[in-house]
Design a protein around this motif. Structure first.
Motif, PDB file in Angstrom:
ATOM      1  N   VAL A  27       0.713  -1.441  -0.039  1.00  0.00           N
ATOM      2  CA  VAL A  27       0.048  -0.081   0.001  1.00  0.00           C
ATOM      3  C   VAL A  27       0.926   1.191   0.024  1.00  0.00           C
ATOM      4  N   ASP A  28       0.515   2.260  -0.978  1.00  0.00           N
ATOM      5  CA  ASP A  28       1.279   3.421  -0.972  1.00  0.00           C
ATOM      6  C   ASP A  28       0.807   4.264   0.702  1.00  0.00           C
ATOM      7  N   ALA A  29       1.709   4.071   1.293  1.00  0.00           N
ATOM      8  CA  ALA A  29       1.157   4.681   2.772  1.00  0.00           C
ATOM      9  C   ALA A  29       0.632   6.301   2.755  1.00  0.00           C
ATOM     10  N   HIS A  30       1.573   7.019   1.966  1.00  0.00           N
ATOM     11  CA  HIS A  30       1.037   8.315   1.901  1.00  0.00           C
ATOM     12  C   HIS A  30      -0.405   8.647   1.238  1.00  0.00           C
ATOM     13  N   ASN A  31      -0.781   7.903   0.252  1.00  0.00           N
ATOM     14  CA  ASN A  31      -2.008   7.986  -0.479  1.00  0.00           C
ATOM     15  C   ASN A  31      -2.911   7.653   0.322  1.00  0.00           C
ATOM     16  N   TRP A  32      -2.781   6.389   1.054  1.00  0.00           N
ATOM     17  CA  TRP A  32      -3.867   5.799   1.888  1.00  0.00           C
ATOM     18  C   TRP A  32      -4.107   6.696   3.132  1.00  0.00           C
ATOM     19  N   TYR A  36      -7.645   8.957   4.696  1.00  0.00           N
ATOM     20  CA  TYR A  36      -8.351   9.063   5.907  1.00  0.00           C
ATOM     21  C   TYR A  36      -8.102  10.150   6.685  1.00  0.00           C
ATOM     22  N   LEU A  37      -6.841  10.748   6.552  1.00  0.00           N
ATOM     23  CA  LEU A  37      -6.709  12.047   7.346  1.00  0.00           C
ATOM     24  C   LEU A  37      -7.662  13.189   6.989  1.00  0.00           C
ATOM     25  N   THR A  38      -7.928  13.550   5.633  1.00  0.00           N
ATOM     26  CA  THR A  38      -8.733  14.479   5.222  1.00  0.00           C
ATOM     27  C   THR A  38     -10.232  14.194   5.532  1.00  0.00           C
ATOM     28  N   THR A  39     -10.584  12.895   5.550  1.00  0.00           N
ATOM     29  CA  THR A  39     -12.095  12.481   5.709  1.00  0.00           C
ATOM     30  C   THR A  39     -12.248  12.905   7.415  1.00  0.00           C
ATOM     31  N   THR A  40     -11.138  12.469   8.035  1.00  0.00           N
ATOM     32  CA  THR A  40     -11.326  12.535   9.568  1.00  0.00           C
ATOM     33  C   THR A  40     -11.655  13.880   9.916  1.00  0.00           C
ATOM     34  N   VAL A  41     -10.782  14.647   9.374  1.00  0.00           N
ATOM     35  CA  VAL A  41     -10.726  16.201   9.667  1.00  0.00           C
ATOM     36  C   VAL A  41     -11.998  16.745   9.167  1.00  0.00           C
ATOM     37  N   GLN A  42     -12.457  16.561   8.035  1.00  0.00           N
ATOM     38  CA  GLN A  42     -13.798  17.045   7.328  1.00  0.00           C
ATOM     39  C   GLN A  42     -15.022  16.717   8.173  1.00  0.00           C
ATOM     40  N   ASP A 175      -4.643   4.900  -5.196  1.00  0.00           N
ATOM     41  CA  ASP A 175      -5.405   5.482  -6.033  1.00  0.00           C
ATOM     42  C   ASP A 175      -4.701   6.294  -7.238  1.00  0.00           C
ATOM     43  N   ASP A 176      -3.329   6.085  -6.935  1.00  0.00           N
ATOM     44  CA  ASP A 176      -2.456   7.043  -7.869  1.00  0.00           C
ATOM     45  C   ASP A 176      -2.331   6.380  -9.333  1.00  0.00           C
ATOM     46  N   TYR A 177      -2.625   6.935 -10.540  1.00  0.00           N
ATOM     47  CA  TYR A 177      -2.599   6.475 -11.587  1.00  0.00           C
ATOM     48  C   TYR A 177      -1.258   5.980 -11.993  1.00  0.00           C
ATOM     49  N   GLN A 190      -9.373   2.387  -4.605  1.00  0.00           N
ATOM     50  CA  GLN A 190     -10.655   2.542  -3.874  1.00  0.00           C
ATOM     51  C   GLN A 190     -10.514   1.730  -2.243  1.00  0.00           C
ATOM     52  N   LEU A 191      -9.430   1.630  -1.984  1.00  0.00           N
ATOM     53  CA  LEU A 191      -9.323   0.862  -0.570  1.00  0.00           C
ATOM     54  C   LEU A 191      -9.909   1.484   0.607  1.00  0.00           C
TER      55      LEU A 191
END
Length: 327
Positions: A27-32, A36-42, A175-177, A190-191
């Motif tokens: 898993v691309d740790a930064h991408n994953w 979750y960071l942005t979703t949590t903050v929002q 999710d990075d192409y 879409q994990l």
């Protein structure tokens, strides 16, 4: 983050989790984590994840909410962390910084205007992975015995490489192409979503469009990547047609009278990225859920109620699948 327009060419299919059971995902740790960071903050009150000294650790909430999806479906995640930033990416990083500063100014205006909805949206867009976020996420992964790998450069490049050459790794996860241009045989996307993941197939994409790997990268460069802005007027379909007609990037550029600065180096960044085989992945994991819970709620003062369900899901998944099956 790659050029999302490449989705127009990529062969992607939604896949039930049942078809992925027992798999190992690099898993691309930064991408994953950023998702979750942005979703949590929002969507979460900042009181939930802010310590008494004002340190924000929304990442810990995101990790506890995000990891159960892997365990519940008998997937072993191997989180791959970015190493050094590629020199040619400096311009893109500067642009992102400028955009974030603009969002921060808008955020302050929204707060002053009392617009809570707009403020929440902008707070998510201004998030960055601070040293504290990196360190606490790594520590939580260690407590939960989640495998981690340090990439020498780009995390998605290392994840793609692992999926390509390591028989123990079944998928890249991002999710990075760019994973497509980097040659990841199959990428799980879409994990972090609520539905089934998508599988992006490298060989099927080449076959679908009668391309070589090099030509696929050339199409990406013409459209624009994290390392170059692309050529005006070239979307995926236009670039594909041009590469078929002229053979490769150099043929297209000559025919169009265009130039891509450092084009040869950018090509090599995708075809021969800076990666390593000097890593070990131990999938015989033994998560210490009690220690992880104490770390999150006691040491970092995250609201226990906010992460209670996530830890329960992890415990249930461990009990149902058995640790010896997390391989």
């Amino acid at each position: 983050m790659g050029n999302a327009d490449l989705r127009q060419l990529a062969v992607i299919e939604e896949t039930p989790f049942a078809d992925l059971e027992g798999s190992v995902v690099a898993v691309d740790a930064h991408n994953w984590l950023y998702k979750y960071l942005t979703t949590t903050v929002q969507w979460t009150s900042e009181d939930v994840y802010t310590t008494s000294d004002g340190t924000e650790v929304a990442n810990l909430v995101g990790v506890v909410q995000g990891l159960p999806k892997f365990f519940e479906h008998d997937l072993t995640p191997v989180f791959v962390w970015d190493g050094g930033v590629t020199e040619l990416k400096d311009e893109e990083i500067a642009e992102r910084r400028e955009q974030r500063e603009s969002y921060e100014e808008q955020l302050e205006e929204a707060r002053e205007a009392g617009d809570a909805i707009e403020a929440a949206r902008l707070e998510a867009r201004t998030q960055r992975l601070t040293d504290t976020i990196h360190e606490t996420t790594r520590e939580l992964f260690d407590l939960l015995d989640v495998p981690q790998v340090e990439a020498p450069a780009e995390g998605e490049a290392q994840a793609a490489h692992m999926a390509r050459v390591d028989d123990a790794v079944d998928y890249a996860g991002s999710d990075d192409y760019d994973c497509l241009l980097l040659g990841a045989p199959v990428t799980l996307r879409q994990l972090t979503s609520s539905g089934h993941p998508e599988v992006m197939d490298f060989d099927a994409t080449l076959d679908e469009h009668d391309l070589t790997w090099e030509q696929l990268v050339d199409v990406g460069i013409l459209c624009g990547t994290d390392f170059n802005p692309g050529i005006d007027g070239f979307g995926p379909k236009t670039a594909l047609k041009a590469v078929h007609e002229h053979g490769d990037l150099w043929g297209v550029l000559e025919a169009e009278g265009e130039h891509v600065e450092y084009g040869d180096r950018i090509r090599e960044l995708f075809l021969n990225p800076d990666v390593t085989d000097d890593y070990t992945v131990d999938t015989d994991v033994s998560p210490d859920v009690d220690a992880a819970r104490a770390y999150v709620t006691d040491e970092w003062s995250v609201d226990a109620d906010e992460v209670a369900r996530g830890f329960e899901r992890i415990e249930d998944a461990v009990a149902q699948t058995g640790l010896d099956q997390w391989t």
